[in-house]
Design an enzyme around this catalytic site. Structure first.
Site, PDB file in Angstrom:
ATOM      1  N   LYS A   9       0.852  -1.199   0.000  1.00 55.78           N
ATOM      2  CA  LYS A   9       0.000   0.000   0.000  1.00 55.78           C
ATOM      3  C   LYS A   9       0.881   1.241   0.000  1.00 55.78           C
ATOM      4  CE  LYS A   9       0.820   1.415   4.455  1.00 55.78           C
ATOM      5  NZ  LYS A   9       1.590   2.523   4.885  1.00 55.78           N
ATOM      6  N   PRO A  93       9.723  -4.429  -0.474  1.00 56.59           N
ATOM      7  CA  PRO A  93      10.846  -4.158   0.423  1.00 56.59           C
ATOM      8  C   PRO A  93      10.395  -4.143   1.897  1.00 56.59           C
ATOM      9  CG  PRO A  93      10.606  -2.405  -1.244  1.00 56.59           C
ATOM     10  CD  PRO A  93       9.508  -3.377  -1.474  1.00 56.59           C
ATOM     11  N   ALA A  95      10.391  -3.186   5.963  1.00 60.18           N
ATOM     12  CA  ALA A  95      10.508  -1.979   6.812  1.00 60.18           C
ATOM     13  C   ALA A  95      10.618  -0.730   5.945  1.00 60.18           C
ATOM     14  CB  ALA A  95      11.711  -2.102   7.762  1.00 60.18           C
ATOM     15  N   GLY A  97       7.612   1.157   4.818  1.00 61.54           N
ATOM     16  CA  GLY A  97       6.437   2.043   4.809  1.00 61.54           C
ATOM     17  C   GLY A  97       5.398   1.602   3.805  1.00 61.54           C
ATOM     18  N   ALA A  99       3.763  -1.469   4.135  1.00 59.74           N
ATOM     19  CA  ALA A  99       2.890  -2.448   4.805  1.00 59.74           C
ATOM     20  C   ALA A  99       3.102  -3.884   4.344  1.00 59.74           C
ATOM     21  CB  ALA A  99       1.410  -2.055   4.654  1.00 59.74           C
ATOM     22  N   GLY A 100       4.347  -4.223   4.008  1.00 61.80           N
ATOM     23  CA  GLY A 100       4.638  -5.578   3.521  1.00 61.80           C
ATOM     24  C   GLY A 100       4.224  -6.656   4.501  1.00 61.80           C
ATOM     25  N   GLY A 101       4.651  -6.546   5.736  1.00 61.56           N
ATOM     26  CA  GLY A 101       4.310  -7.552   6.752  1.00 61.56           C
ATOM     27  C   GLY A 101       2.814  -7.584   7.014  1.00 61.56           C
ATOM     28  N   SER A 102       2.202  -6.404   7.059  1.00 58.90           N
ATOM     29  CA  SER A 102       0.749  -6.311   7.308  1.00 58.90           C
ATOM     30  C   SER A 102      -0.020  -6.979   6.175  1.00 58.90           C
ATOM     31  CB  SER A 102       0.310  -4.842   7.393  1.00 58.90           C
ATOM     32  OG  SER A 102       1.036  -4.171   8.392  1.00 58.90           O
ATOM     33  N   ASP A 135      -2.254  -1.556  10.370  1.00 56.72           N
ATOM     34  CA  ASP A 135      -2.457  -1.530   8.918  1.00 56.72           C
ATOM     35  C   ASP A 135      -3.118  -2.801   8.370  1.00 56.72           C
ATOM     36  OD1 ASP A 135      -1.459   0.974   8.309  1.00 56.72           O
ATOM     37  OD2 ASP A 135       0.553   0.269   7.777  1.00 56.72           O
TER      38      ASP A 135
HETATM   39  C1  LIG Z   1       2.635   4.392   9.442  1.00 50.59           C
HETATM   40  C2  LIG Z   1       1.517   3.486   9.002  1.00 50.59           C
HETATM   41  O1  LIG Z   1       2.043   2.373   8.303  1.00 50.59           O
HETATM   42  C3  LIG Z   1       0.631   4.237   8.030  1.00 50.59           C
HETATM   43  O2  LIG Z   1      -0.175   3.419   7.247  1.00 50.59           O
HETATM   44  C4  LIG Z   1       0.684   2.981  10.182  1.00 50.59           C
HETATM   45  O3  LIG Z   1       0.148   4.070  10.910  1.00 50.59           O
HETATM   46  C5  LIG Z   1       1.472   2.066  11.097  1.00 50.59           C
HETATM   47  O4  LIG Z   1       0.905   0.816  11.006  1.00 50.59           O
HETATM   48  P1  LIG Z   1       1.601  -0.519  11.607  1.00 50.59           P
HETATM   49  O5  LIG Z   1       3.000  -0.642  11.116  1.00 50.59           O
HETATM   50  O6  LIG Z   1       0.635  -1.631  11.338  1.00 50.59           O
HETATM   51  O7  LIG Z   1       1.665  -0.151  13.130  1.00 50.59           O
HETATM   52  P2  LIG Z   1       1.562  -1.060  14.454  1.00 50.59           P
HETATM   53  O8  LIG Z   1       2.354  -2.306  14.256  1.00 50.59           O
HETATM   54  O9  LIG Z   1       0.136  -1.168  14.869  1.00 50.59           O
HETATM   55  O10 LIG Z   1       2.292  -0.100  15.481  1.00 50.59           O
HETATM   56  C6  LIG Z   1       3.682   0.093  15.526  1.00 50.59           C
HETATM   57  C7  LIG Z   1       3.963   1.280  16.419  1.00 50.59           C
HETATM   58  O11 LIG Z   1       3.641   2.516  15.736  1.00 50.59           O
HETATM   59  C8  LIG Z   1       3.057   3.457  16.607  1.00 50.59           C
HETATM   60  N1  LIG Z   1       1.696   3.800  16.114  1.00 50.59           N
HETATM   61  C9  LIG Z   1       1.086   3.040  15.152  1.00 50.59           C
HETATM   62  C10 LIG Z   1      -0.164   3.390  14.681  1.00 50.59           C
HETATM   63  C11 LIG Z   1      -0.800   4.515  15.229  1.00 50.59           C
HETATM   64  N2  LIG Z   1      -2.015   4.911  14.820  1.00 50.59           N
HETATM   65  N3  LIG Z   1      -0.182   5.267  16.194  1.00 50.59           N
HETATM   66  C12 LIG Z   1       1.062   4.919  16.626  1.00 50.59           C
HETATM   67  O12 LIG Z   1       1.621   5.617  17.495  1.00 50.59           O
HETATM   68  C13 LIG Z   1       3.036   2.813  17.982  1.00 50.59           C
HETATM   69  O13 LIG Z   1       4.187   3.221  18.645  1.00 50.59           O
HETATM   70  C14 LIG Z   1       3.116   1.324  17.672  1.00 50.59           C
HETATM   71  O14 LIG Z   1       3.721   0.606  18.716  1.00 50.59           O
HETATM   72  N1  LIG Z   2       5.875 -11.138   6.740  1.00 47.55           N
HETATM   73  C1  LIG Z   2       6.739 -10.164   7.044  1.00 47.55           C
HETATM   74  N2  LIG Z   2       7.331  -9.430   6.066  1.00 47.55           N
HETATM   75  C2  LIG Z   2       8.192  -8.440   6.374  1.00 47.55           C
HETATM   76  N3  LIG Z   2       8.549  -8.099   7.629  1.00 47.55           N
HETATM   77  C3  LIG Z   2       7.991  -8.771   8.627  1.00 47.55           C
HETATM   78  C4  LIG Z   2       7.058  -9.801   8.381  1.00 47.55           C
HETATM   79  N4  LIG Z   2       6.650 -10.265   9.577  1.00 47.55           N
HETATM   80  C5  LIG Z   2       7.286  -9.553  10.507  1.00 47.55           C
HETATM   81  N5  LIG Z   2       8.112  -8.651   9.973  1.00 47.55           N
HETATM   82  C6  LIG Z   2       8.952  -7.695  10.734  1.00 47.55           C
HETATM   83  O1  LIG Z   2       8.302  -6.416  10.649  1.00 47.55           O
HETATM   84  C7  LIG Z   2       9.251  -5.369  10.430  1.00 47.55           C
HETATM   85  C8  LIG Z   2       8.572  -4.276   9.572  1.00 47.55           C
HETATM   86  O2  LIG Z   2       8.395  -4.799   8.292  1.00 47.55           O
HETATM   87  P1  LIG Z   2       7.300  -4.309   7.235  1.00 47.55           P
HETATM   88  O3  LIG Z   2       7.864  -4.634   5.902  1.00 47.55           O
HETATM   89  O4  LIG Z   2       5.966  -4.863   7.571  1.00 47.55           O
HETATM   90  O5  LIG Z   2       7.309  -2.747   7.515  1.00 47.55           O
HETATM   91  P2  LIG Z   2       6.530  -1.549   6.897  1.00 47.55           P
HETATM   92  O6  LIG Z   2       6.378  -1.713   5.415  1.00 47.55           O
HETATM   93  O7  LIG Z   2       7.203  -0.302   7.359  1.00 47.55           O
HETATM   94  O8  LIG Z   2       5.096  -1.670   7.554  1.00 47.55           O
HETATM   95  P3  LIG Z   2       4.015  -0.516   7.805  1.00 47.55           P
HETATM   96  O9  LIG Z   2       3.949   0.308   6.540  1.00 47.55           O
HETATM   97  O10 LIG Z   2       2.762  -1.320   8.082  1.00 47.55           O
HETATM   98  O11 LIG Z   2       4.510   0.260   8.995  1.00 47.55           O
HETATM   99  C9  LIG Z   2      10.440  -6.035   9.765  1.00 47.55           C
HETATM  100  O12 LIG Z   2      11.630  -5.450  10.180  1.00 47.55           O
HETATM  101  C10 LIG Z   2      10.351  -7.513  10.162  1.00 47.55           C
HETATM  102  O13 LIG Z   2      11.258  -7.820  11.187  1.00 47.55           O
END
Ligand SMILES: C[C@](O)(CO)[C@H](O)COP(=O)(O)OP(=O)(O)OC[C@H]1O[C@@H](n2ccc(N)nc2=O)[C@H](O)[C@@H]1O
Ligand SMILES: Nc1ncnc2c1ncn2[C@@H]1O[C@H](COP(=O)(O)OP(=O)(O)OP(=O)(O)O)[C@@H](O)[C@H]1O
Length: 288
Positions: A9, A93, A95, A97, A99-102, A135
Site C-alpha cells: 500500500k 521491500p 521496513a 512504509g 505495509a509488507g508484513g501487514s 495496517d
Molecule cells: C505508518 C503506518 O504504516 C501508516 O499506514 C501505520 O500508521 C502504522 O501501522 P503498523 O505498522 O501496522 O503499526 P503497528 O504495528 O500497529 O504499530 C507500531 C507502532 O507505531 C506506533 N503507532 C502506530 C499506529 C498509530 N495509529 N499510532 C502509533 O503511534 C506505535 O508506537 C506502535 O507501537
Molecule cells: N511477513 C513479514 N514481512 C516483512 N517483515 C515482517 C514480516 N513479519 C514480521 N516482519 C517484521 O516487521 C518489520 C517491519 O516490516 P514491514 O515490511 O511490515 O514494515 P513496513 O512496510 O514499514 O510496515 P508498515 O507500513 O505497516 O509500517 C520487519 O523489520 C520484520 O522484522
C-alpha cells in the site's frame, strides 16, 4: 499449495489528530494498493502446527512473522484443529512504509478463511486483523480506503484516477514507533483529507496530486536526510506528485503519462538500488 496475493500500500494522505491515552496516535489517512505484491503459499497441515518458510534474510521465520501471528490468532479465535505451512515469496521491500508484513498477514487471513473452510466475511477477518497491527485491517480489504482510529477503522473509497507509481526505497529501514515517537503534535501542517476524497471520487489526477500530504514525512526527513534528497530527485525527474509513504523511508511519485515513467525510473536508478515502476490497483475486487 494455495496462493494468495499480498499487495503493498501507499498512503496518499496521512494525518495525525492527537496522541491517545493508549500510546497510539489517532490518525486519518487514505491508503491505496499498488501492484507490487508478495506471494503467499498456504498448505494445510494435519498436525495443527504453524510453519513459516521464507528465504528473505530480513523476514523472521518464526512467531515474530506477522503471517504466523495471523494464523495463530485465527486458529485460536475459531478453535481450528488444522495447521498450516506458510511460504512467503517476498517482493515488497521490508521496513519500507509499504505495509509488507501487514499485507502478508492479511493475505494469510484471507487464504486460511478459504483453506480452513471458515466461511468468514471480510468484515469479520478485518476484526481479527486489528489484533495483529494497525495496517492489517486495510490490507484485508485492499483497494482504496479512508482509515481512522489507530488505522483500523476502514471506509471504502472508489479507485482513484489510474496512474503509474514510481517507488524508491533508500537502503535504510525505519521503525514506525520511532517516527511516531518523534512527531511534535503541535507542529503539524495537516493535509486536506476531504479534498483528497473529492479528487478520488472525481478521478481527478491533478487534484489528487495537489492533495497528497503526510505529517510523518518531516519527522523522517529530519532523521534521514537521504530521504529528502530522494524526494528532490524524484521531483526533478518530473513526477507529478512526490510523497513519502507511511513512516517511510520509501518515497513514491505519481505519474500519469507513460512517456515520463521511464525518465523518472531511469533517473532514480542512478541514486537508489531499489526502484519500482508499478500501477495503482486502487480497486478491492482485484484481490478476490
Ligand atoms: C505508518 C503506518 O504504516 C501508516 O499506514 C501505520 O500508521 C502504522 O501501522 P503498523 O505498522 O501496522 O503499526 P503497528 O504495528 O500497529 O504499530 C507500531 C507502532 O507505531 C506506533 N503507532 C502506530 C499506529 C498509530 N495509529 N499510532 C502509533 O503511534 C506505535 O508506537 C506502535 O507501537
Ligand atoms: N511477513 C513479514 N514481512 C516483512 N517483515 C515482517 C514480516 N513479519 C514480521 N516482519 C517484521 O516487521 C518489520 C517491519 O516490516 P514491514 O515490511 O511490515 O514494515 P513496513 O512496510 O514499514 O510496515 P508498515 O507500513 O505497516 O509500517 C520487519 O523489520 C520484520 O522484522
Amino acid at each position: 499449495m494455495y496462493y494468495v496475493k499480498a499487495p503493498a500500500k501507499i498512503n496518499l494522505t496521512l494525518d495525525v489528530l492527537h496522541k491517545r491515552p493508549d500510546g497510539y496516535h489517532e490518525v486519518e489517512m487514505i491508503m491505496t494498493t499498488v501492484d507490487l505484491a508478495d506471494r503467499i503459499g498456504l498448505e494445510v497441515r494435519e498436525d495443527g502446527a504453524i510453519h513459516i518458510l521464507s528465504v528473505d534474510r530480513f523476514v523472521p521465520n518464526d512467531h515474530r512473522n506477522l503471517a504466523y501471528q495471523a494464523a495463530k490468532i485465527l486458529k485460536e479465535m475459531y478453535n481450528v484443529k488444522l495447521g498450516v505451512s506458510i511460504k512467503i515469496e517476498k517482493n515488497i521491500p521490508v521496513a519500507a512504509g509499504l505495509a509488507g508484513g501487514s499485507s502478508d498477514a492479511a493475505a494469510t487471513l484471507r487464504g486460511l478463511n478459504t483453506i480452513w473452510n471458515l466461511g468468514l466475511t471480510l468484515d469479520e477477518l478485518a476484526q481479527v486483523a486489528t489484533k495483529i497491527g494497525s495496517d492489517v485491517a486495510f490490507c484485508v480489504y485492499g483497494g482504496t480506503a479512508l482509515a481512522t482510529g489507530r488505522g483500523e477503522k476502514i471506509q471504502k473509497l472508489p479507485s482513484p484516477a489510474n496512474c503509474w507509481v514510481i517507488l524508491a526505497k533508500p537502503t535504510l529501514g525505519v521503525s514506525t514507533a520511532d517516527i511516531y515517537g518523534n512527531l511534535k503534535i503541535n507542529d503539524i501542517t495537516h493535509p486536506n483529507t476531504e479534498q483528497m476524497i473529492q479528487a478520488i471520487k472525481k478521478k481527478d489526477f491533478e487534484l489528487m496530486c495537489a492533495s497528497v500530504g503526510n505529517v510523518l514525512e518531516d519527522v523522517t526527513l529530519k532523521l534521514y536526510p537521504e530521504v529528502a534528497v530522494l524526494k528532490e530527485q524524484m521531483q526533478k525527474f518530473g513526477a507529478d506528485a512526490v510523497l513519502m509513504s507511511g513512516s517511510g523511508p520509501t518515497v513514491f511519485g505519481l505519474v500519469n503519462q507513460e512517456s515520463r515513467v521511464q525518465r523518472v525510473y531511469n533517473g532514480l536508478r542512478g541514486f537508489c538500488d531499489e526502484v519500482y515502476a508499478v500501477r495503482l490497483i486502487g480497486d478491492r475486487d482485484t484481490l478476490a
